[in-house]
Each structure stands twice: as structure tokens, then as C-alpha cells.
Design an enzyme around this catalytic site. Structure first.
Site, short mmCIF file in Angstrom:
data_model
loop_
_atom_site.label_atom_id
_atom_site.label_comp_id
_atom_site.label_asym_id
_atom_site.label_seq_id
_atom_site.Cartn_x
_atom_site.Cartn_y
_atom_site.Cartn_z
N GLU A 37 0.85 -1.20 0.00
CA GLU A 37 0.00 0.00 0.00
C GLU A 37 0.88 1.25 0.00
OE1 GLU A 37 -3.29 1.12 -0.10
OE2 GLU A 37 -2.42 3.10 0.31
N GLN A 38 0.52 2.21 -0.84
CA GLN A 38 1.35 3.42 -0.96
C GLN A 38 1.26 4.34 0.26
OE1 GLN A 38 -0.04 5.59 -4.39
NE2 GLN A 38 -2.04 6.03 -3.52
N ARG A 111 -17.38 4.37 6.03
CA ARG A 111 -16.33 3.70 5.23
C ARG A 111 -15.22 3.17 6.13
NH1 ARG A 111 -16.47 5.06 -0.47
NH2 ARG A 111 -14.41 4.12 -0.54
N TYR A 219 -28.25 9.64 4.56
CA TYR A 219 -28.63 8.41 5.29
C TYR A 219 -27.88 8.36 6.61
CZ TYR A 219 -24.53 6.57 2.65
OH TYR A 219 -23.30 6.37 2.06
N ASP A 296 -11.91 -1.03 -8.18
CA ASP A 296 -11.90 0.16 -9.04
C ASP A 296 -10.81 0.11 -10.10
OD1 ASP A 296 -14.08 1.27 -7.82
OD2 ASP A 296 -13.05 3.05 -7.04
C1 LIG Z 1 -18.86 9.64 -3.99
C2 LIG Z 1 -18.76 8.16 -3.98
C3 LIG Z 1 -19.71 7.41 -3.32
C4 LIG Z 1 -19.63 6.02 -3.34
N1 LIG Z 1 -20.60 5.31 -2.71
C5 LIG Z 1 -20.57 3.96 -2.75
C6 LIG Z 1 -21.59 3.19 -2.13
O1 LIG Z 1 -22.51 3.74 -1.53
N2 LIG Z 1 -21.52 1.82 -2.19
C7 LIG Z 1 -20.49 1.19 -2.85
O2 LIG Z 1 -20.47 -0.04 -2.90
N3 LIG Z 1 -19.50 1.90 -3.46
C8 LIG Z 1 -19.51 3.26 -3.41
N4 LIG Z 1 -18.51 3.97 -4.01
C9 LIG Z 1 -17.43 3.26 -4.71
C10 LIG Z 1 -16.37 2.76 -3.75
O3 LIG Z 1 -15.90 3.80 -2.94
C11 LIG Z 1 -15.19 2.19 -4.54
O4 LIG Z 1 -15.66 1.37 -5.58
C12 LIG Z 1 -14.28 1.34 -3.65
O5 LIG Z 1 -13.81 2.11 -2.56
C13 LIG Z 1 -13.12 0.80 -4.47
O6 LIG Z 1 -12.21 0.13 -3.62
P1 LIG Z 1 -10.80 -0.31 -4.20
O7 LIG Z 1 -10.13 -0.99 -3.07
O8 LIG Z 1 -10.98 -1.02 -5.48
O9 LIG Z 1 -10.07 1.06 -4.56
P2 LIG Z 1 -9.55 2.22 -3.59
O10 LIG Z 1 -10.46 2.43 -2.44
O11 LIG Z 1 -9.26 3.39 -4.46
O12 LIG Z 1 -8.19 1.66 -3.00
C14 LIG Z 1 -7.02 1.62 -3.77
C15 LIG Z 1 -5.83 1.55 -2.81
O13 LIG Z 1 -4.65 1.37 -3.57
C16 LIG Z 1 -3.66 2.27 -3.11
N5 LIG Z 1 -2.77 2.52 -4.26
C17 LIG Z 1 -3.06 3.23 -5.37
N6 LIG Z 1 -2.02 3.21 -6.22
C18 LIG Z 1 -1.05 2.48 -5.62
C19 LIG Z 1 0.26 2.09 -6.02
N7 LIG Z 1 0.78 2.46 -7.20
N8 LIG Z 1 1.01 1.34 -5.16
C20 LIG Z 1 0.50 0.95 -3.94
N9 LIG Z 1 -0.75 1.30 -3.53
C21 LIG Z 1 -1.52 2.04 -4.37
C22 LIG Z 1 -4.44 3.48 -2.65
O14 LIG Z 1 -3.71 4.27 -1.72
C23 LIG Z 1 -5.66 2.83 -2.00
O15 LIG Z 1 -5.45 2.49 -0.65
C24 LIG Z 1 -18.56 5.37 -4.00
C25 LIG Z 1 -17.57 6.12 -4.64
C26 LIG Z 1 -17.66 7.51 -4.62
C27 LIG Z 1 -16.59 8.30 -5.33
#
Ligand SMILES: Cc1cc2nc3c(=O)[nH]c(=O)nc-3n(C[C@H](O)[C@H](O)[C@H](O)COP(=O)(O)OP(=O)(O)OC[C@H]3O[C@@H](n4cnc5c(N)ncnc54)[C@H](O)[C@@H]3O)c2cc1C
Length: 403
Positions: A37-38, A111, A219, A296
Site C-alpha cells: 500500500e502506498q 467507510r 442516510y 476500481d
Molecule cells: C462519492 C462516492 C460514493 C460512493 N458510494 C458507494 C456506495 O454507496 N456503495 C459502494 O459499494 N461503493 C460506493 N462507491 C465506490 C467505492 O468507494 C469504490 O468502488 C471502492 O472504494 C473501491 O475500492 P478499491 O479498493 O478497489 O479502490 P480504492 O479504495 O481506491 O483503493 C485503492 C488503494 O490502492 C492504493 N494505491 C493506489 N495506487 C497504488 C500504487 N501504485 N502502489 C500501492 N498502492 C496504491 C491506494 O492508496 C488505496 O489504498 C462510492 C464512490 C464515490 C466516489
């Protein structure tokens, strides 16, 4: 095939909800995980998140369902209001009959709390080691494994790699090489204490106020002690994906002509964070060899269906199940995982865009939107969302329609 009986090792890049869930899922197949993790500490931002029943099914399959349930608020309805005249557009009952139909509740959670619910299990797990302050900037995929390098030149080697590094994924950049689609839609988020919330809006449901080219959602969180506020609008500016401090003045400038009931909420937060959002056009492949992406990194989506994190959790469970049925042949399992997950998540990406269009309708579109669900029975609502919410670990490797 894992034919040398050596302990398999997988690198997971990213410690968000997706990365933590992937780590838990991999360990359930006996795999050792290095989580990179960065950030200097693994944490989540201060805002709420909605979780459909599919997310609770996934959390159960990862062994953290109870921890997440204990921190969730289970809601009564999903409500859509017209923000201009405060009329009700639609209401889905997510009480007893919904839970019976989908096997799980509809919940909302801070979150930080959902993140912590998985992180606690990750930290206790003997097969997971994690490295913070480790930003990956290069990935090499060989016939027999992967090598990733961080910005300090440190190298990590393993049998395989899962990129869970979010919207601007470095891993995706190397595996797919496409660009995110900046939507031009901006989201402001804030959490307020319950006593600040107008009494008539202390409702145990996600309530969405749909306005022209904007909408607002609120909510409860943490047993109703706090409320999550989310406002979204079509920006007048040329946006780039990212987060910065926001201003109340900007929010107010986009919410003119909105009924006083939701409008009052815009003055409550003392500070706002401002997200310029992005998604990506679905693609046919997420990986090669023993590398793939998840969450994501794989399918960033607009937030209009509240499913981004739910999909990341589903991905993680499906990846583990694919590894199980492929007898720990990681390359074969990664392709099976992609075959199943790409079309499902593409449907969610496109459906979320369509929901955004409904939320932001104006003129005749607004009139059509407001008439769309008039008189619709709860059973018909449930039928319409069955494809999304009826996911679980037993059906996760099935193609749609397969028994
Ligand atoms: C406004 C908003 C509301 C939302 N509401 C909902 C909801 O109600 N319900 C729902 O299910 N989803 C919701 N989402 C979507 C949800 O937040 C994301 O889909 C989810 O957090 C994605 O998780 P992830 O772990 O894939 O990515 P992220 O949470 O982006 O995590 C990525 C991680 O990788 C790390 N990282 C990045 N690049 C590197 C690198 N090169 N080297 C090492 N580490 C790195 C980052 O620091 C981070 O910790 C919402 C999103 C937004 C923007």
C-alpha cells in the site's frame, strides 16, 4: 496447476476495500499474500457507503460478515424524491420481505468501519504481511511469476499479482493501458452529527433528492448518531479526476431552484471534500499470465447505483472461488475470474450511468422520470433488481441464467 507443492505467494497492490478483501479471499485458498500500500497507514476516508445484500453475502464468504453487520445500520426503504417540488418518485421497501427475497439486508456503514471490519481479519491472519509506504511503479510478468518494483527501487517477487490500486491503477496501466473517462460530475461528501440534522430528515433510509443536473443523498450512520451527506452536480469546470477541499459557495451555486427541505442540508457541513469522478469504458481483458486487476482498478464506476465497493467485494470472493475450482492453477483461475466478472461489472458500470441520467433529469426527461415507477408493486421492483442483489458465493461462478 500448483504442481510443486511449494507455498503459493500472491502480491496484492492496494489496501483499499478491494485489496483487503482480495487478501482475505486468497488466504482462504491457502495462498500467502504480500499486501503493498502506498499510504503510510491503511485507512479510509470519512464518509458513508451503502451496501446491498450482495455485499453482505460477500462479506460472509470472507468471514467478516458479522463484524461488518455489527457496525452497519439496516435501513427501511430506498427513497427517491424530486428535489424541485419535494414529491416522492419511488420507494423500495428493504425491510423483511426484501431480506427474505435476497437473503440479506440493505445497509449503510461508515467507510472506516467497513474497512476496519476487513482490516482486523487481515491483521490477524498469519498468511498476510503488509507493507505500507510502498508505492508500486513497475510490474513485470514472467512465465513463472511476477516482480513488482516500488518507487524506492525495492523489489517484491511472487507467483502472481492482483492489482487493487484504484481508479488510477498503475497495474492496469501496464496490463490494459487505457485512460479513465472523467465524467465532469463532481461529488461533495460530509458527515454531520445527528443533532444538526433537521428532525424531519432523520430518516432510516438512503433518501435521494433528484434535481436537474444535480442530486443529494442522506442516510444515517453509526446507529443514527451521524448522517452522511452526498451532493453531486455537473461541473461547469474542466475537471480532472481527484480529490480536493471544496467550498459551500460552490455547492450552493449548483443547487438553485431546489425545495427548501433538501436545500437546508447544504449549509450543515463545516467542511466538505470535493471529488471529480471518473469511470472507465468496460474492456474485454483485465490481465495476462498470472496478473489481473480487481475493484476500481478493473471497473471504476459512477456512484449512482452505490455498487463500486460491493463489486470489489464480489470480485474478491469470485477470484477465490475461481482459484478453488481451478485447483490453484492461478493463470487458469485468473482467466475464469475475468470471464465471469467482466460482463457483470460492465452491466453495473453502464446501469450506473443510466441511473445518473435519471437522477439528473430535467424538462420532459424529469416528467418521464417522475412517472416511471408510479404504482409499481414492490415485487416488480424486486424483480427488476434481482440480477444485481441476488449474487452470492454459491452462484458467483455461474453465467447469467445458468442453473
Ligand atoms: C462519492 C462516492 C460514493 C460512493 N458510494 C458507494 C456506495 O454507496 N456503495 C459502494 O459499494 N461503493 C460506493 N462507491 C465506490 C467505492 O468507494 C469504490 O468502488 C471502492 O472504494 C473501491 O475500492 P478499491 O479498493 O478497489 O479502490 P480504492 O479504495 O481506491 O483503493 C485503492 C488503494 O490502492 C492504493 N494505491 C493506489 N495506487 C497504488 C500504487 N501504485 N502502489 C500501492 N498502492 C496504491 C491506494 O492508496 C488505496 O489504498 C462510492 C464512490 C464515490 C466516489
Amino acid at each position: 496447476m500448483n504442481n510443486n507443492n511449494a507455498q503459493q505467494k500472491v502480491i496484492v497492490v492496494g489496501g483499499g476495500i478491494g485489496g483487503l478483501a482480495a487478501a482475505m479471499s486468497l488466504t482462504r485458498q491457502g495462498i500467502e499474500v504480500q499486501l503493498l500500500e502506498q499510504a503510510d497507514k491503511i485507512a479510509e476516508i470519512g464518509a458513508g457507503i451503502q451496501l446491498g445484500p450482495n455485499a453482505y453475502s460477500a462479506l460472509d464468504a470472507l468471514g467478516v460478515g458479522e463484524a461488518a453487520r455489527n457496525r452497519s445500520v439496516f435501513t427501511d426503504h430506498l427513497v427517491m424524491m424530486d428535489a424541485v417540488d419535494a414529491s416522492e418518485v419511488g420507494r423500495i421497501d428493504v425491510g423483511e420481505s426484501f431480506r427474505k427475497r435476497f437473503g440479506n439486508p440493505y445497509g449503510v456503514i461508515h467507510r472506516a468501519d467497513i474497512h476496519l471490519s476487513i482490516l482486523e481479519a487481515v491483521q490477524e491472519h498469519p498468511l498476510i504481511s503488509f507493507h505500507t509506504s510502498t508505492r508500486i511503479d513497475n510490474v513485470e510478468i514472467n512465465d513463472d511469476g511476477v516482480v513488482v518494483t516500488d518507487t524506492n527501487g525495492n523489489q517484491f517477487k511472487a507467483d502472481a499479482l492482483v492489482g487493487c490500486d484504484g481508479v488510477k491503477s498503475v497495474v492496469r496501466e501496464q496490463l490494459v493501458g487505457d485512460a479513465p473517462r472523467v465524467t465532469g460530475h463532481v461529488v461533495y461528501r460530509a458527515v454531520v452529527e445527528a443533532e444538526e440534522m433537521p428532525e424531519d430528515l432523520r430518516i432510516n433510509s438512503p433518501v435521494l433528492w433528484a434535481g436537474p443536473r444535480c442530486h443529494l443523498v442522506h442516510y444515517p450512520l453509526r446507529g443514527g448518531e451521524q448522517y452522511n451527506l452526498v451532493v453531486t452536480f455537473h461541473s461547469r469546470e474542466e475537471e480532472e479526476w481527484g480529490v480536493r477541499e471544496g467550498s459551500q459557495e460552490e455547492v450552493l451555486s449548483y443547487f438553485q431552484g431546489i425545495d427548501e427541505r433538501p436545500h437546508r442540508l447544504l449549509s450543515l457541513p463545516k467542511s466538505w471534500k470535493r471529488w471529480a469522478t471518473a469511470d472507465r469504458e468496460p474492456v474485454e481483458s483485465w490481465g495476462e499470465g498470472r496478473a489481473t486487476i480487481l475493484g476500481d482498478a478493473a471497473h471504476p464506476m459512477t456512484q449512482y447505483l452505490a455498487q463500486g465497493a460491493c463489486m470489489a467485494l464480489e470480485d474478491a470472493v469470485t477470484l477465490g472461488e475461481a482459484i478453488r475450482v481451478c485447483d490453484n492453477d492461478l493463470e487458469k483461475a485468473f482467466r475464469l475470474y475475468e470471464e465471469i466478472r467482466i460482463p457483470r461489472t460492465a452491466r453495473v458500470v453502464w446501469s450506473a450511468r443510466e441511473m445518473g441520467r435519471l437522477y439528473h433529469a430535467k424538462g420532459v426527461e424529469r416528467q418521464v422520470r417522475n412517472a416511471l415507477w408510479a404504482g409499481r408493486s414492490q415485487e416488480r421492483f424486486y424483480d427488476a433488481i434481482e440480477w444485481l442483489y441476488s449474487w452470492n458465493v454459491e452462484n458467483c461462478l455461474k453465467h447469467p441464467g445458468e442453473k
